[in-house]
Design a protein around this motif. Structure first.
Motif, PDB file in Angstrom:
ATOM      1  N   UNK A  66      -6.135   4.202   7.453  1.00 24.68           N
ATOM      2  CA  UNK A  66      -4.741   3.792   7.353  1.00 24.68           C
ATOM      3  C   UNK A  66      -4.454   3.364   5.910  1.00 24.68           C
ATOM      4  N   UNK A  67      -4.419   4.363   5.015  1.00 25.44           N
ATOM      5  CA  UNK A  67      -4.169   4.119   3.597  1.00 25.44           C
ATOM      6  C   UNK A  67      -3.508   5.353   3.001  1.00 25.44           C
ATOM      7  N   UNK A  68      -3.070   5.226   1.772  1.00 26.00           N
ATOM      8  CA  UNK A  68      -2.404   6.344   1.105  1.00 26.00           C
ATOM      9  C   UNK A  68      -3.404   7.347   0.548  1.00 26.00           C
ATOM     10  N   UNK A 113     -13.068   3.962  -2.394  1.00 24.38           N
ATOM     11  CA  UNK A 113     -11.865   3.278  -2.851  1.00 24.38           C
ATOM     12  C   UNK A 113     -10.684   3.695  -1.981  1.00 24.38           C
ATOM     13  N   UNK A 114      -9.969   2.702  -1.426  1.00 24.07           N
ATOM     14  CA  UNK A 114      -8.794   2.946  -0.599  1.00 24.07           C
ATOM     15  C   UNK A 114      -7.584   2.324  -1.298  1.00 24.07           C
ATOM     16  N   UNK A 115      -6.521   3.098  -1.453  1.00 27.70           N
ATOM     17  CA  UNK A 115      -5.291   2.549  -2.023  1.00 27.70           C
ATOM     18  C   UNK A 115      -4.178   2.609  -0.991  1.00 27.70           C
ATOM     19  N   UNK A 116      -3.226   1.692  -1.134  1.00 30.42           N
ATOM     20  CA  UNK A 116      -2.096   1.656  -0.204  1.00 30.42           C
ATOM     21  C   UNK A 116      -2.528   1.352   1.209  1.00 30.42           C
ATOM     22  N   UNK A 117      -3.433   0.402   1.369  1.00 33.21           N
ATOM     23  CA  UNK A 117      -3.956   0.044   2.693  1.00 33.21           C
ATOM     24  C   UNK A 117      -2.868  -0.632   3.499  1.00 33.21           C
TER      25      UNK A 117
END
Length: 111
Positions: free
Chosen positions: A53-55, A106-110
């Motif tokens: 659930x991230x971008x 690395x996860x962005x926009x979580x």
């Protein structure tokens, strides 16, 4: 500003086998999360592909070998390689060798 010392970084469990995962960014940080993974030889993620659930997701291999399988193709990564893909892309992964691998996820926009 915030410092997370590696020795006190909380362990997390995102599923799979043969893995030690540590969240090395502050737990309250939602714009970016970095997970340090030590993956035993032949360690692996879930059998069925999953999404996060991230971008965006990026996988950077520090040492060893790492394979990421998406719905479209399989990527074999070596030390120094980085794969970036949408968080909505179904994927799973594995360490194809008997040697340990060290990976940053690395996860962005979580959400």
């Amino acid at each position: 500003m915030s410092v997370v010392e590696f020795a006190s970084a909380p362990r997390v469990d995102l599923g799979g086998a043969g893995i030690v995962e540590r969240l090395i960014t502050p737990p309250t940080q939602r714009d970016i999360q970095i997970i340090h993974m030590t993956v035993d030889g032949h360690g692996h993620g879930e059998e069925e592909p999953y999404t996060m659930n991230c971008t965006t997701e990026s996988v950077h291999v520090i040492t060893g070998s790492f394979v990421v399988r998406t719905s479209a193709e399989e990527f074999t990564l070596a030390a120094g390689d980085t794969l970036t893909f949408p968080g909505a892309e179904p994927h799973t992964w594995r360490n194809p060798t008997g040697e340990k691998a060290e990976v940053l996820w690395v996860l962005t926009g979580v959400s």
